[in-house]
Structure formats: structure tokens, C-alpha cells
Write a protein that holds these residues in place. Structure first.
Motif: not given
Length: 166
Positions: A36, A39, A88, A113
Motif C-alpha cells: 500500500s 498512509e 493504485t 498496490t
């Protein structure tokens, strides 16, 4: 090996890798960890359709949703440090494009991701696509076709079109 011809034999469209110690097929699938982006990092779309739009990425970490490069555009770095690009959505490059660092492919890494769809590197009769760097796509699909070339490494969960030159 310094001479791939010493360990690769191509017969009737089949490539056979030999050597000492012998190469054996892997008996178990390797589970690749999904990734990922950091954040809170925004992931906008990036479209480059010609040379005048080329961003020269400074060393660091970037995140994009979709990246589309065409018309002689490029996505490179100034080679003063490494660049990691989290993706993404999807990535597409075609038509005389360059991605990564020509002089040092170790300086550019594209990471798909767990929600990313695919990477497509497409070259055609009117242009080529060159990718210098690494692609890590543990749950994504990588398509390399036409006159597209990769100088570096590709680790993918699935392969679509693939053109292999030995």
C-alpha cells in the motif's frame, strides 16, 4: 552468468535454461506480499502526452492513481537519488516513451498496490517504449508488447502479453 548463451538454449520456440548447479522448477508458489502507499499520501492521475510535459522527479516517494505516457513523453529522475512510485490504478506507456533512469535502472522502482490493475508497456511501428527500473506488482498484471523493452526487473502476480528477447 556473463554469457546468457552459455545457459540458455532456444529450440522450436522453447527456451531451456541449463547450467551448473542445474536449474530446477519451483515446486511451490511464492506468495508475494501486497503493498500500500504510505498512509495519507495523495494519489492523483498523471498524464504525459508530449516532451514538454515531462516531470523530472526529484528523489523521493510518489503516489499516482493512473499514469498514462505517450507522444514522446517521459517519466524520469535526475539520477541524484532513488525514486519510488506507488501506483493504485493502472500504468500505460506507448509511442517513443522513456520511463526510469537510463544510466542507472536501480534508481527507479514502480510498485503496484493491492488495488492496482495493470502495467502496460507498448511499443509499435511508430515508436518504442523503454522502461529502466524495477516493477513490483504482486497482485497486478504486466503486459509488455510490440517494441517495448525493459531494462531492470519485473515481479508480477500475472503476465499478460510478454515479448522476451534473449
Amino acid at each position: 552468468t556473463s554469457d546468457p548463451n552459455a545457459v540458455v538454449t532456444i529450440a522450436g520456440g522453447t527456451a531451456i535454461i541449463t547450467g551448473d548447479p542445474p536449474v530446477a522448477p519451483l515446486q511451490n508458489n511464492i506468495i508475494m506480499s501486497p503493498v500500500s502507499p504510505p498512509e495519507g499520501m495523495p494519489c492523483p492521475d498523471l498524464t504525459i502526452t508530449n516532451v514538454s510535459q515531462d516531470p523530472d522527479l526529484a528523489p523521493g516517494v510518489y503516489c499516482y492513481h493512473n499514469i498514462n505516457i505517450s507522444g514522446g513523453g517521459s517519466l524520469t529522475t535526475n539520477d541524484t537519488g532513488s525514486v519510488t512510485v506507488f501506483l493504485t490504478g493502472s500504468f500505460s506507456a506507448s509511442g517513443n516513451t522513456v520511463v526510469g533512469v537510463q544510466g542507472n535502472p536501480t534508481q527507479f522502482l514502480m510498485v503496484l498496490t493491492s488495488t492496482a490493475l495493470e502495467v502496460t508497456l507498448q511499443g509499435d511501428l511508430t515508436g518504442s517504449t523503454e522502461f529502466y527500473g524495477g516493477i513490483y506488482a504482486p497482485t497486478g498484471e504486466v503486459n509488455i508488447a510490440g517494441s517495448a523493452e525493459v531494462f531492470g526487473s519485473v515481479v508480477a502476480g500475472r503476465w499478460g502479453a510478454l515479448r522476451l528477447i534473449l
